[in-house]
Design a protein around this motif. Structure first.
Motif, mmCIF file in Angstrom:
data_model
loop_
_atom_site.group_PDB
_atom_site.id
_atom_site.type_symbol
_atom_site.label_atom_id
_atom_site.label_comp_id
_atom_site.label_asym_id
_atom_site.label_seq_id
_atom_site.Cartn_x
_atom_site.Cartn_y
_atom_site.Cartn_z
ATOM 1 N N CYS A 277 66.847 -10.095 -47.803
ATOM 2 C CA CYS A 277 67.405 -9.518 -46.287
ATOM 3 C C CYS A 277 66.425 -8.162 -46.478
ATOM 4 O O CYS A 277 66.050 -7.710 -47.399
ATOM 5 C CB CYS A 277 69.046 -9.000 -46.411
ATOM 6 S SG CYS A 277 70.157 -10.546 -46.440
ATOM 7 N N PRO A 286 67.527 -6.888 -40.577
ATOM 8 C CA PRO A 286 68.339 -8.033 -40.700
ATOM 9 C C PRO A 286 67.956 -9.160 -41.960
ATOM 10 O O PRO A 286 66.524 -9.150 -42.257
ATOM 11 C CB PRO A 286 68.135 -8.789 -39.466
ATOM 12 C CG PRO A 286 67.857 -7.925 -38.623
ATOM 13 C CD PRO A 286 67.133 -6.821 -39.370
ATOM 14 N N CYS A 287 68.565 -10.130 -42.395
ATOM 15 C CA CYS A 287 68.417 -10.970 -43.509
ATOM 16 C C CYS A 287 67.174 -12.060 -42.877
ATOM 17 O O CYS A 287 67.141 -12.301 -41.638
ATOM 18 C CB CYS A 287 69.586 -12.005 -43.999
ATOM 19 S SG CYS A 287 70.683 -10.773 -44.792
ATOM 20 N N PRO A 289 65.818 -15.243 -41.551
ATOM 21 C CA PRO A 289 66.620 -16.505 -40.750
ATOM 22 C C PRO A 289 66.526 -17.900 -41.651
ATOM 23 O O PRO A 289 67.271 -18.560 -41.775
ATOM 24 C CB PRO A 289 65.741 -16.780 -39.673
ATOM 25 C CG PRO A 289 64.409 -16.068 -39.762
ATOM 26 C CD PRO A 289 64.744 -14.973 -40.566
ATOM 27 N N ASP A 290 65.369 -17.908 -42.600
ATOM 28 C CA ASP A 290 65.401 -18.977 -43.290
ATOM 29 C C ASP A 290 65.233 -18.553 -45.002
ATOM 30 O O ASP A 290 64.354 -17.930 -45.216
ATOM 31 C CB ASP A 290 64.118 -19.734 -43.115
ATOM 32 C CG ASP A 290 64.211 -21.144 -43.876
ATOM 33 O OD1 ASP A 290 64.769 -21.629 -44.355
ATOM 34 O OD2 ASP A 290 62.834 -21.861 -43.797
ATOM 35 N N ARG A 291 66.387 -18.972 -45.590
ATOM 36 C CA ARG A 291 66.476 -18.514 -46.846
ATOM 37 C C ARG A 291 66.701 -19.572 -47.796
ATOM 38 O O ARG A 291 67.583 -20.527 -47.681
ATOM 39 C CB ARG A 291 67.410 -17.334 -47.176
ATOM 40 C CG ARG A 291 66.869 -16.338 -46.517
ATOM 41 C CD ARG A 291 68.317 -15.138 -46.459
ATOM 42 N NE ARG A 291 69.232 -15.522 -46.094
ATOM 43 C CZ ARG A 291 70.674 -14.787 -46.212
ATOM 44 N NH1 ARG A 291 70.620 -13.924 -47.096
ATOM 45 N NH2 ARG A 291 71.596 -15.161 -45.517
ATOM 46 N N ARG A 322 62.112 -16.744 -49.109
ATOM 47 C CA ARG A 322 62.579 -16.472 -47.533
ATOM 48 C C ARG A 322 61.124 -16.742 -46.562
ATOM 49 O O ARG A 322 60.133 -16.320 -46.779
ATOM 50 C CB ARG A 322 62.803 -14.765 -47.338
ATOM 51 C CG ARG A 322 61.721 -13.890 -47.854
ATOM 52 C CD ARG A 322 62.241 -12.571 -47.559
ATOM 53 N NE ARG A 322 62.263 -12.058 -46.181
ATOM 54 C CZ ARG A 322 62.865 -10.899 -45.779
ATOM 55 N NH1 ARG A 322 63.179 -10.064 -46.576
ATOM 56 N NH2 ARG A 322 63.160 -10.510 -44.660
ATOM 57 N N ASP A 323 61.465 -17.092 -45.351
ATOM 58 C CA ASP A 323 60.600 -17.332 -44.522
ATOM 59 C C ASP A 323 59.626 -18.372 -44.936
ATOM 60 O O ASP A 323 60.042 -19.523 -45.172
ATOM 61 C CB ASP A 323 59.758 -15.904 -43.947
ATOM 62 C CG ASP A 323 60.712 -14.631 -43.778
ATOM 63 O OD1 ASP A 323 61.792 -15.113 -42.686
ATOM 64 O OD2 ASP A 323 60.618 -13.795 -44.334
#
Length: 460
Positions: A277, A286-287, A289-291, A322-323
């Protein structure tokens, strides 16, 4: 904690004024001087090089003549004046007469200087007086070694006295800045007993004052031979599977960079989802969106799942992405063979046995240009001398009797203490120094702040 006392106690043995030509009586009038704590007797050490223990930018030594022990000696040394309280350093020899002048009289060998010493100073600054505590440890001596004091995992916190007691340290100071109130993991690289524990977070996520020239991975390191140095540690890590090689960006770090992959081992027991995040500059963003996280054990993928938290079993390695990093990890499947490799590489080429994240503020005997000269806070710092001695330093602040020092003044105090290179450690409420079982400075909070690591000196 039972067995740990504060810094009030023993009477002052010696007072020496250095810096501005300020009499001791005038110096003391700026605020009631803190009394040095009682110190355990120093056990004579094995033969080794002689150590000077009380230099603060002058040539005065605690091993002065008997007359100096009862006389205030004034020496002009620079912009900051200080009252030095000796008495916790042990004997360093004397120039007094042996009582015999005969040519055949035996000459007794000079007593060896203590391997580790502590002193307290009262320093005059433009904003008021400051109390500074200094520990000098001669790491050339076989009976001393520097070590990183930690809990069982990188986010486990203890007070500095508890770290010192658990690690058997004769002296200790709080270590790196950390993710206070969240993971509590340190911001920079850390190495304990040659084992890589953490790598650095993205520079914008390091919760520390800006220092000109500081770079990601800066540390104070000590090698196997006990030689301290300023160094920079870079993570060299990868996961190689059926789809090829994936770069790993962080090790047990509280912030994985945007688009990156972090590696977590059993040294981490916190929330792994939270490390995915925020942005590279804003912890409150924000965290991603894809984790996703992938668990590897014995060279094979055992799980592909949403990121979790809690203890990681010994032998498991968790890759959290992430991402774009998450997209790359999703190409792995349970049963795939994956080889995970990681190491912290030193810019000096010398692997450290001990390392703590820190920002350089003194290099080659000169303060780093552009250091902040306005903000006053409690400070902790560490330095090294040209002879390989380690200096630990705290400055009390947020008190009427001790107003704190700036980063620029911190570098100057390290220089006056004999350091040629030095770093800024976590400060504020974290600033705590322990010497022989006592907290010798005055931390600014009512209770000792719990910190994830501390730099300690252990007597072998």
């Amino acid at each position: 904690m039972a067995g740990w006392t504060g810094s009030r106690g023993a009477a002052v043995a010696t007072a020496v004024v250095v810096g501005l030509l300020v009499p001791v009586t005038q110096q003391a009038s700026a605020g009631p001087a803190r009394v040095a704590p009682p110190v355990a007797a120093v056990v004579p050490a094995a033969p080794g090089p002689t150590v000077g223990t009380a230099s603060t930018g002058s040539t005065a030594s605690t091993g002065a003549t008997a007359e100096a022990a009862s006389t205030a000696e004034t020496v002009a040394t620079g912009a900051l004046g200080s009252t030095v309280t000796a008495g916790s350093t042990g004997s360093t020899g004397s120039t007094g007469s042996t009582g015999s002048t005969g040519a055949d009289a035996p000459v007794a060998p000079a007593p060896q200087a203590p391997a580790i010493t502590h002193r307290e100073e009262r320093v005059d600054t433009p904003a008021g007086p400051v109390t500074v505590d200094v520990v000098v440890a001669d790491l050339n001596r076989a009976e001393l070694r520097a070590t990183l004091l930690t809990g069982a995992t990188v986010g486990e916190r203890s007070s500095v006295p508890a770290h010192a007691q658990r690690g058997g340290a004769a002296a200790a100071i709080n270590g790196d800045f950390f993710d206070l109130g969240r993971s509590n993991a340190p911001a920079g690289p850390s190495v304990r007993d040659g084992r890589a524990l953490t790598s650095a977070v993205p520079p914008g996520r390091r919760l520390a004052p800006g220092v000109p020239g500081a770079e990601q991975g800066d540390v104070l390191a000590v090698d196997d031979d006990g030689t301290p140095r300023l160094d920079r540690l870079t993570l060299d890590a990868s996961a190689t599977g059926p789809q090829g090689r994936l770069r790993i960006d962080t090790l047990n770090a509280y912030a994985v960079p945007v688009g990156g992959i972090g590696l977590f081992t059993s040294d981490w027991a916190g929330d792994r989802a939270a490390t995915l995040c925020g942005s590279d500059t804003d912890r409150n963003a924000p965290c991603a969106p894809d984790r996703v996280e992938v668990v590897v054990r014995d060279g094979a993928v055992t799980a592909v799942r949403p990121p979790g938290g809690g203890a990681i079993p010994a032998g498991d390695q968790v890759l959290a992405g992430r991402d774009q990093g998450a997209a790359a990890l999703r190409r792995l499947a349970v049963g795939d063979r994956v080889t995970v490799r990681y190491a912290l590489t030193a810019a000096s080429g010398t692997p450290p046995r001990t390392a703590v994240g820190a920002s350089p503020i003194l290099r080659d005997g000169a303060p780093v240009a552009g250091l902040d000269a306005r903000s006053r806070d409690p400070r902790s710092a560490a330095g090294l001398t040209a002879q390989g001695r380690l200096i630990l330093l705290t400055a009390d602040g947020r008190e009427s009797t001790s107003v704190g020092i700036t980063l620029a003044e911190t570098a100057e105090q390290l220089r006056r203490a004999g350091a040629v290179d030095g770093v800024n450690l976590d400060g504020g409420g974290s600033s705590t120094m322990v010497f022989r079982g006592q907290v010798v400075n005055s931390p600014s909070e009512d209770a000792y702040r719990l910190v994830p690591n501390a730099l300690g000196v252990v007597e072998n």
